[in-house]
Design an enzyme around this catalytic site. Structure first.
Site, mmCIF file in Angstrom:
data_model
loop_
_atom_site.group_PDB
_atom_site.id
_atom_site.type_symbol
_atom_site.label_atom_id
_atom_site.label_comp_id
_atom_site.label_asym_id
_atom_site.label_seq_id
_atom_site.Cartn_x
_atom_site.Cartn_y
_atom_site.Cartn_z
ATOM 1 N N GLU A 97 17.637 7.598 28.250
ATOM 2 C CA GLU A 97 16.414 7.094 28.885
ATOM 3 C C GLU A 97 16.546 5.586 29.125
ATOM 4 O O GLU A 97 16.910 4.850 28.201
ATOM 5 C CB GLU A 97 15.197 7.365 27.984
ATOM 6 N N GLU A 137 8.255 11.861 17.972
ATOM 7 C CA GLU A 137 9.309 12.546 18.722
ATOM 8 C C GLU A 137 9.043 14.050 18.795
ATOM 9 O O GLU A 137 9.341 14.690 19.806
ATOM 10 C CB GLU A 137 10.673 12.276 18.090
ATOM 11 N N MET A 139 14.589 8.856 19.946
ATOM 12 C CA MET A 139 14.603 9.359 21.311
ATOM 13 C C MET A 139 14.410 10.867 21.296
ATOM 14 O O MET A 139 15.066 11.588 20.551
ATOM 15 C CB MET A 139 15.926 9.003 22.007
ATOM 16 N N GLU A 140 13.513 11.340 22.192
ATOM 17 C CA GLU A 140 13.031 12.712 22.163
ATOM 18 C C GLU A 140 13.933 13.699 22.880
ATOM 19 O O GLU A 140 13.440 14.622 23.562
ATOM 20 C CB GLU A 140 11.629 12.775 22.771
#
Length: 881
Positions: free
Chosen positions: A126, A312, A279-280
């Site tokens: 991302e 998350e 971070m998902e």
């Protein structure tokens, strides 16, 4: 390595042309060398006879084959794109290329553990960095199934979005690729994912160790759970706590959303040198490995980890199952995850006061961001990647979550979550915009949200709410009016007056020495003012709290009498939230130049022992540091640091040994110790026979804090740093040693550090951050002058303004941002003037750089205003202990 842009118009045009059926990516990952090979097969439909491009930031491209024809590489391969001419209705693209291993926390990051020399890889995509690992249509609204085949050393663990398969022999894969087989390798062939956006795909590879559990989802399916970290950290992985939080989050979200978990498994991987908190990635969340606690954490940090884990997990629905169409609706991911993680923390974990933490940390972040020249609507205008890449800020996260909390109250909790279920059911595996969500919430609540959305989501800025109180001769209230005023910023639109659901609290001493809540008046403020009719005729309380219980998102002001009493008697309030709201208001007044900073410092120093909420205490400790280091004139700082250090020692004699308060006060003493006597005491803590102080074990990380504090005053020999590095050869130890050496307030140390930072483009992100942290420590002398630099360097300030634009041409986004913010010169009139001149001279600089420089300028101008107020006053509040 430069950055590369993509505009919204380009993305819109491409998504109208292209629909991807599948991605198949084969990666050979040895961890050795500067690059790795990737062979990709992408199948997609397109408008016949059209042309477009696919994103790829490569080290080299060996082959591009489109619909059976090899394309001329010189004609189609650009710095970040591969042109795709002459498309047909059905297309097959094969790309054979090499991509760079990264050490900046972007793309495929490579880390070598200094303890055992093992190589660890993880991806971070991302916003636009999947293109650093494989060719991809890099935009969120082109979703597709991803199939990953990974060839890697057979002793490694490989994790991706799909469940990890049993590794097999790579012989057939090597044959297909025309590669010479490598010894001791294996192949992992992951099943295709559900249709997801490229930025939430993930590849994590290396000798990670893991522990596993499972849970039963609300639909009856079994969901495997995994926790992973480096081998050298595994003994510190507290799996029971982490699994407990994760399972509580699953139960809470599935119940509230009415939608079962959408993926096949849920892995959480603690990875090194991570730039963010987490971070998902769908089913394979990567998390900052600082959350594996090798030394004692504050309770605030444990709570922060809990919120991060739940944030998350919430993304699996908000962002991964349903994804924004373009980055202007990033808030549909982040604001919702922030709101839901706090709600889940408060209602499903031991941290029942999570909303107090939110009010103290997240909302203060939002208020600061909303008063910068870069403020923007929650639904932000995003014309290209350069806009979004610096938009992961306090507005997108914390203001958005604050506003969502109000929206829930506005439409009703049951109606809100019923609307979310409809939203998930209707848009699963697809992309949405703001209107899609509002449609469902309007349908379930019966409310027209058009005006609400325009005022709260589509306009920037914050307003101010204050109370005006009048009393009669008998001391009874004759009028209590609550007023709303726009808070205007130069160069920004004046914000509209917004509807608020808030409360006014009356607090009085009933004779027991406590300030207790006697009355609470809930009210709706929609416009300029509202009278609190119920208050008329009541005795005036000792304190009137505006926005009691922190229900609304707004700046507030108390009447002068209430603030004076609240500050003087802060310890007498019965709850931590009220204490912290008083301090937040006082801090805001100081930042706005309405009160001298001494008022805040004196209030906190007097009442710090009464603040027991860990995150609230941590916030005050950080703000105290800012108050002294930025808002006091330089000539007053040394004396104030010493006063604070002495005060922490006084407090340590009054709080329980070994408590979280004691832990934070010990760290406060380390931070502010500055006199010869204080530094001698700090040095004595390093002796082998001193195993603990005030019940706090002097563990590895606390010992490093002591060394860094001593180095910042040049009060310890480098031999002590070298010895500690020998005792702690870990990656954290390497970073701490770099910070310690860079902290020395000498020309030689600062010059060496600055030269490494600006000239060594190969520095990994973690070391760059550690060096920059130390460089800024003590750079400004008590006289206000900046430490001189060694030739051939010009003065550090001149070097900064001469070089900063070049960093955005040669460094990746994360590195350029870090250098722009961390190396900004200390506040002075000269710094402000140089920044203004730089902005005048660089109107065409990258948008992200211009934004950060304007923010730097705004912060510096604010600090100078506060310093001037502080110089002219000894304080206006009478604070007695």
């Amino acid at each position: 390595m430069p950055q590369h842009n993509l505009t919204r118009d380009e993305a819109r045009e491409r998504s109208a042309l292209v629909d991807v059926s599948s991605y198949e990516h084969t990666l050979i990952l040895t961890g050795v060398g500067e690059s790795f090979r990737v062979r990709s097969r992408i199948r997609f439909t397109a408008a016949p006879e059209s042309s477009t491009f696919i994103d790829a930031i490569t080290a080299s491209v060996e082959r591009v084959r489109l619909n059976g024809l090899d394309l001329d590489l010189a004609e189609v391969v650009g710095p970040a794109r591969i042109a795709l001419p002459g498309l047909t209705a059905e297309n097959e693209l094969i790309v054979d290329a090499h991509f760079h291993y990264m050490n900046t926390g972007e793309g495929l990051h490579r880390f070598v553990d200094p303890i055992d020399d093992e190589i660890y890889l993880y991806s971070q995509f991302e916003v636009p960095d999947a293109r650093r690992v494989f060719p991809v249509f890099e935009q969120p609204d082109i979703k597709a199934p991803f199939s990953f085949t990974v060839v890697a050393p057979d002793k490694w663990t490989v994790v991706s979005n799909s469940p990890t398969p049993t590794p097999g022999s790579p012989a057939e894969t090597f044959t297909e690729l025309g590669e010479t087989p490598l010894p001791s390798m294996a192949v992992w062939q992951f099943a295709p994912t559900t249709p997801i956006s490229s930025y939430i795909t993930a590849i994590i590879a290396g000798p990670y160790r893991s522990v596993h559990s499972e849970l039963t989802s609300s639909d009856g399916s079994l969901v495997p759970l995994g926790l992973y970290c480096r081998s050298s950290l595994f003994e510190h992985l507290d799996a029971e706590n982490l699994f407990g939080v994760t399972k509580a989050g699953f139960e809470f979200f599935e119940r509230e959303f009415g939608v079962s978990y959408p993926f096949e498994k849920y892995d959480q991987l603690f990875v090194p040198e991570f730039n963010a908190g987490a971070m998902e990635n769908a089913g394979a969340v990567t998390i900052l490995e600082n959350y594996v606690f090798r030394s004692r954490p504050t309770e605030a940090l444990v709570e922060r980890r809990t919120v991060t884990v739940l944030h998350e997990l919430a993304h699996m629905w908000f962002g991964d199952l349903v994804t924004m169409r373009w980055w202007n609706d990033l808030w549909l991911n982040e604001s919702f995850a922030e709101f839901m993680s706090t709600l889940a923390t408060a209602e499903a974990t031991d941290f029942a006061e999570a909303w107090t933490t939110f009010a103290t940390i997240e909302k203060s972040w939002a208020y600061r961001q909303d008063q910068l020249p870069s403020t923007h609507p929650i639904v932000a205008p995003i014309e290209d990647l350069a806009d979004v890449e610096v938009n992961f800020d306090g507005i997108t996260y914390a203001k958005g979550a604050s506003v969502l909390k109000q929206l829930v109250a506005w439409v009703g909790r049951e109606q809100f979550f019923t609307g979310l279920k409809r939203y998930f059911d209707k848009h699963a595996w697809s992309n949405t915009e703001l209107a899609d969500l509002l449609d469902e919430l309007e349908a379930t609540s019966g409310r027209d949200l058009t005006s609400w959305s325009r005022l709260w989501l589509e306009e920037s800025g914050v307003n101010l709410i204050e109370a005006a109180v009048e009393t009669g001769d008998d001391g009874a209230i004759s009028s209590l009016r609550v007023d709303q005023l726009p808070w205007s910023l130069e160069g920004q639109p004046t914000p509209s007056l917004r509807p608020h659901r808030l409360a006014i609290g009356f607090y009085s001493d009933g004779g027991d020495g406590r300030l207790a809540l006697t009355h609470s008046f809930p009210l709706d403020l929609d416009g300029e003012s509202v009278e609190v009719e119920e208050a008329r005729g009541l005795p005036r309380p000792d304190v009137i709290i505006v926005n009691d219980a922190d229900l609304s998102y707004t700046k507030v002001r108390f009447d002068e009498a209430s603030m004076g009493t609240a500050a003087r008697r802060l310890s007498d309030f019965d709850d931590s939230l009220t204490q912290l709201l008083v301090l937040a208001t006082l801090w805001d007044e100081v930042r706005d130049g309405e009160r001298p900073v001494q008022d805040y410092i004196d209030t906190v120093m007097t009442h710090l022992g009464a603040i027991t909420h860990s995150s609230g205490l941590l916030t005050q400790m950080r703000q105290l540091d800012s108050a002294v280091s930025a808002y006091l004139p330089p000539q007053q700082r040394e004396t104030m640091h010493a006063r604070l250090a002495d005060r922490f020692l006084e407090l340590l004699a009054t709080v329980p040994e070994g408590s979280d308060q004691a832990f934070q006060f010990v760290r406060g003493f380390i931070k502010h110790a500055s006199t010869e006597e204080q530094l001698d005491r700090l040095s004595s803590w390093l002796t082998p026979e001193t195993g603990s102080v005030f019940g706090i074990t002097l563990d590895t990380d606390l010992t490093w804090e002591i060394l860094i504090g001593l180095c910042a005053h040049d009060a310890v020999e480098d031999a002590a740093v070298a010895e500690m590095s020998r005792r702690d050869p870990s990656a954290t130890g390497v970073r701490q040693a770099a910070t310690a050496r860079a902290s020395r307030p000498t020309t030689a140390a600062k010059s060496w550090t600055f030269t490494r930072l600006v000239d060594d483009a190969g520095l990994p992100n973690s070391e760059l951050g550690a060096l920059a942290l130390g460089f800024g420590a003590g750079l400004q002398r008590p006289s206000g002058e900046i430490i001189a630099s060694d030739a051939p360097l010009r003065p550090f300030s001149e070097e900064y303004f001469a070089r900063v634009a070049g960093w955005w041409e040669t460094r990746t986004l994360e590195m350029a941002q870090t250098m722009t913010m961390r190396l900004y010169p200390p506040v002075s009139e000269g710094t402000v003037e140089a920044t203004r001149q730089w902005l005048t001279d660089h109107p065409a600089a990258p948008k992200g750089l211009l934004r950060l420089m304007r923010e730097n300028l705004a912060d510096a101008e604010r600090a100078l205003r506060v310093q001037r107020v502080s110089s002219a006053s000894n304080g206006s509040l009478n604070i007695d202990s």
